[in-house]
Design a protein around this motif. Structure first.
Motif, PDB file in Angstrom:
ATOM      1  N   MET B   1       0.263  -1.389  -0.121  1.00 38.33           N
ATOM      2  CA  MET B   1      -0.120   0.251  -0.009  1.00 38.33           C
ATOM      3  C   MET B   1       0.627   1.097   0.400  1.00 38.33           C
ATOM      4  O   MET B   1       1.578   1.107   0.801  1.00 38.33           O
ATOM      5  CB  MET B   1      -1.015  -0.376   1.340  1.00 38.33           C
ATOM      6  CG  MET B   1      -1.734   1.082   1.442  1.00 38.33           C
ATOM      7  SD  MET B   1      -2.841   1.394   2.965  1.00 38.33           S
ATOM      8  CE  MET B   1      -3.627   2.935   3.136  1.00 38.33           C
ATOM      9  N   PRO B   2       0.685   1.827  -0.837  1.00 41.80           N
ATOM     10  CA  PRO B   2       1.585   3.061  -0.998  1.00 41.80           C
ATOM     11  C   PRO B   2       1.857   4.023  -0.066  1.00 41.80           C
ATOM     12  O   PRO B   2       0.100   3.991   0.783  1.00 41.80           O
ATOM     13  CB  PRO B   2       1.359   4.382  -2.521  1.00 41.80           C
ATOM     14  CG  PRO B   2       0.325   3.352  -3.067  1.00 41.80           C
ATOM     15  CD  PRO B   2      -0.137   2.404  -1.802  1.00 41.80           C
ATOM     16  N   ASP B   3       2.403   5.457   0.669  1.00 46.60           N
ATOM     17  CA  ASP B   3       1.670   5.962   1.728  1.00 46.60           C
ATOM     18  C   ASP B   3       0.200   7.382   1.283  1.00 46.60           C
ATOM     19  O   ASP B   3       0.678   7.441   0.585  1.00 46.60           O
ATOM     20  CB  ASP B   3       2.708   6.971   2.370  1.00 46.60           C
ATOM     21  CG  ASP B   3       4.208   5.801   3.187  1.00 46.60           C
ATOM     22  OD1 ASP B   3       3.754   4.854   3.371  1.00 46.60           O
ATOM     23  OD2 ASP B   3       5.179   5.915   3.118  1.00 46.60           O
ATOM     24  N   GLY B   4      -1.006   6.900   2.163  1.00 45.37           N
ATOM     25  CA  GLY B   4      -1.604   8.014   1.850  1.00 45.37           C
ATOM     26  C   GLY B   4      -1.528   9.063   2.381  1.00 45.37           C
ATOM     27  O   GLY B   4      -1.146   9.405   3.395  1.00 45.37           O
ATOM     28  N   ASP B   5      -2.117  10.578   1.371  1.00 47.49           N
ATOM     29  CA  ASP B   5      -1.662  11.542   2.070  1.00 47.49           C
ATOM     30  C   ASP B   5      -3.309  12.297   2.470  1.00 47.49           C
ATOM     31  O   ASP B   5      -4.210  12.197   1.004  1.00 47.49           O
ATOM     32  CB  ASP B   5      -1.431  12.157   0.494  1.00 47.49           C
ATOM     33  CG  ASP B   5      -1.045  14.021   1.548  1.00 47.49           C
ATOM     34  OD1 ASP B   5      -1.947  14.113   1.552  1.00 47.49           O
ATOM     35  OD2 ASP B   5      -0.241  14.813   1.178  1.00 47.49           O
ATOM     36  N   ALA B   6      -3.977  12.373   3.441  1.00 46.31           N
ATOM     37  CA  ALA B   6      -5.132  12.410   3.739  1.00 46.31           C
ATOM     38  C   ALA B   6      -5.765  13.844   3.405  1.00 46.31           C
ATOM     39  O   ALA B   6      -6.877  13.506   3.128  1.00 46.31           O
ATOM     40  CB  ALA B   6      -5.664  12.423   5.137  1.00 46.31           C
ATOM     41  N   THR B   7      -4.865  15.099   3.227  1.00 44.21           N
ATOM     42  CA  THR B   7      -5.113  16.554   2.885  1.00 44.21           C
ATOM     43  C   THR B   7      -5.517  16.078   1.187  1.00 44.21           C
ATOM     44  O   THR B   7      -6.699  15.952   0.596  1.00 44.21           O
ATOM     45  CB  THR B   7      -4.238  17.156   2.975  1.00 44.21           C
ATOM     46  OG1 THR B   7      -3.709  17.231   4.078  1.00 44.21           O
ATOM     47  CG2 THR B   7      -4.123  18.401   2.594  1.00 44.21           C
ATOM     48  N   GLN B  72      -2.433   5.010  -5.589  1.00 37.34           N
ATOM     49  CA  GLN B  72      -2.398   6.536  -4.639  1.00 37.34           C
ATOM     50  C   GLN B  72      -3.718   7.409  -4.339  1.00 37.34           C
ATOM     51  O   GLN B  72      -3.564   7.591  -3.075  1.00 37.34           O
ATOM     52  CB  GLN B  72      -1.565   7.349  -5.414  1.00 37.34           C
ATOM     53  CG  GLN B  72      -0.474   8.618  -4.450  1.00 37.34           C
ATOM     54  CD  GLN B  72       0.215   8.183  -3.205  1.00 37.34           C
ATOM     55  OE1 GLN B  72       0.799   6.815  -3.526  1.00 37.34           O
ATOM     56  NE2 GLN B  72      -0.620   8.613  -2.356  1.00 37.34           N
ATOM     57  N   ASP B  73      -4.171   7.074  -5.362  1.00 40.06           N
ATOM     58  CA  ASP B  73      -5.570   7.639  -5.494  1.00 40.06           C
ATOM     59  C   ASP B  73      -6.323   7.096  -3.940  1.00 40.06           C
ATOM     60  O   ASP B  73      -6.604   7.829  -3.346  1.00 40.06           O
ATOM     61  CB  ASP B  73      -6.565   7.721  -6.255  1.00 40.06           C
ATOM     62  CG  ASP B  73      -6.031   8.621  -7.331  1.00 40.06           C
ATOM     63  OD1 ASP B  73      -4.988   9.707  -6.886  1.00 40.06           O
ATOM     64  OD2 ASP B  73      -6.486   8.358  -8.724  1.00 40.06           O
ATOM     65  N   ILE B  74      -6.773   5.878  -4.327  1.00 39.65           N
ATOM     66  CA  ILE B  74      -6.952   5.218  -2.687  1.00 39.65           C
ATOM     67  C   ILE B  74      -6.141   5.153  -1.823  1.00 39.65           C
ATOM     68  O   ILE B  74      -6.960   5.154  -0.606  1.00 39.65           O
ATOM     69  CB  ILE B  74      -7.266   3.742  -3.891  1.00 39.65           C
ATOM     70  CG1 ILE B  74      -8.285   3.472  -4.963  1.00 39.65           C
ATOM     71  CG2 ILE B  74      -7.621   2.825  -2.473  1.00 39.65           C
ATOM     72  CD1 ILE B  74      -8.226   2.419  -6.340  1.00 39.65           C
ATOM     73  N   ALA B  75      -5.225   4.932  -1.957  1.00 36.49           N
ATOM     74  CA  ALA B  75      -4.328   5.308  -0.321  1.00 36.49           C
ATOM     75  C   ALA B  75      -4.132   6.995  -0.179  1.00 36.49           C
ATOM     76  O   ALA B  75      -4.981   6.430   0.940  1.00 36.49           O
ATOM     77  CB  ALA B  75      -2.735   4.788  -0.992  1.00 36.49           C
ATOM     78  N   ASP B  76      -4.623   7.730  -0.944  1.00 37.32           N
ATOM     79  CA  ASP B  76      -5.438   8.989   0.304  1.00 37.32           C
ATOM     80  C   ASP B  76      -6.523   9.138   0.569  1.00 37.32           C
ATOM     81  O   ASP B  76      -6.225   9.458   1.508  1.00 37.32           O
ATOM     82  CB  ASP B  76      -4.826  10.017  -1.226  1.00 37.32           C
ATOM     83  CG  ASP B  76      -3.676  10.054  -2.204  1.00 37.32           C
ATOM     84  OD1 ASP B  76      -2.532   9.501  -0.775  1.00 37.32           O
ATOM     85  OD2 ASP B  76      -2.643  10.804  -2.922  1.00 37.32           O
ATOM     86  N   ILE B  77      -7.325   8.750  -0.566  1.00 39.00           N
ATOM     87  CA  ILE B  77      -8.640   8.219   0.439  1.00 39.00           C
ATOM     88  C   ILE B  77      -8.893   7.356   1.590  1.00 39.00           C
ATOM     89  O   ILE B  77      -9.141   7.993   2.681  1.00 39.00           O
ATOM     90  CB  ILE B  77      -9.751   7.404  -0.888  1.00 39.00           C
ATOM     91  CG1 ILE B  77      -9.633   8.669  -1.943  1.00 39.00           C
ATOM     92  CG2 ILE B  77     -11.126   7.417  -0.195  1.00 39.00           C
ATOM     93  CD1 ILE B  77     -10.092   8.288  -3.327  1.00 39.00           C
TER      94      ILE B  77
END
Lengths: 85, 85
Positions: B1-7, B72-77
């Motif tokens: 899983m990529p590191d997610g960005d909550a913002t 990446q989108d999915i990790a951020d979400i």
């Protein structure tokens, strides 16, 4: 979905706690928290594991865990986790 | 899983909110709350919808919603909902 009884639900969750935590917060990041989750969603998910319509993830483990439970048991367990604060 | 960005994740969730609530609490009892859920569980669930290994419930709707999103989108979400208080 039968009306669930959270008090009875608590008694019926001895094995759930290993993966979903005694406080409804999963001890592993790849297992879902159940604390405060929607009761009907939980009930439908467990029924879908039992009837095989929900696959993927830990579905086979979940089916094995649930196979001896009644609809009322599942409603009680759903209500128990849903009401967790 | 990529590191997610909550913002960044917040920006990528305009359609999620209809079913999962703008506060991560689903407006319907048969849809899951996502607020505070485990990020890795969310990420794995969305990937399982995309690769078809997760069936049942709203899986076809979810697959359609997710098909244009990157890993990446999915990790951020996932991180966005996981960090919701």
């Amino acid at each position: 979905m039968p009306d669930g009884d959270a008090t009875k639900g608590e008694i019926k969750t001895p094995s759930c706690r290993f993966c979903h935590g005694s406080n409804g917060i999963a001890p592993r990041p790849d297992y879902p928290n159940l604390k405060g989750q929607q009761a009907e969603y939980l009930y439908n998910s467990m029924q879908a594991y039992l009837d095989g319509s929900r696959t993927g993830g830990m579905s086979s483990m979940m089916k094995a865990q649930l196979k001896n439970l009644s609809d009322q048991d599942i409603a009680d367990i759903s209500e128990y986790y849903s009401q967790m604060k």
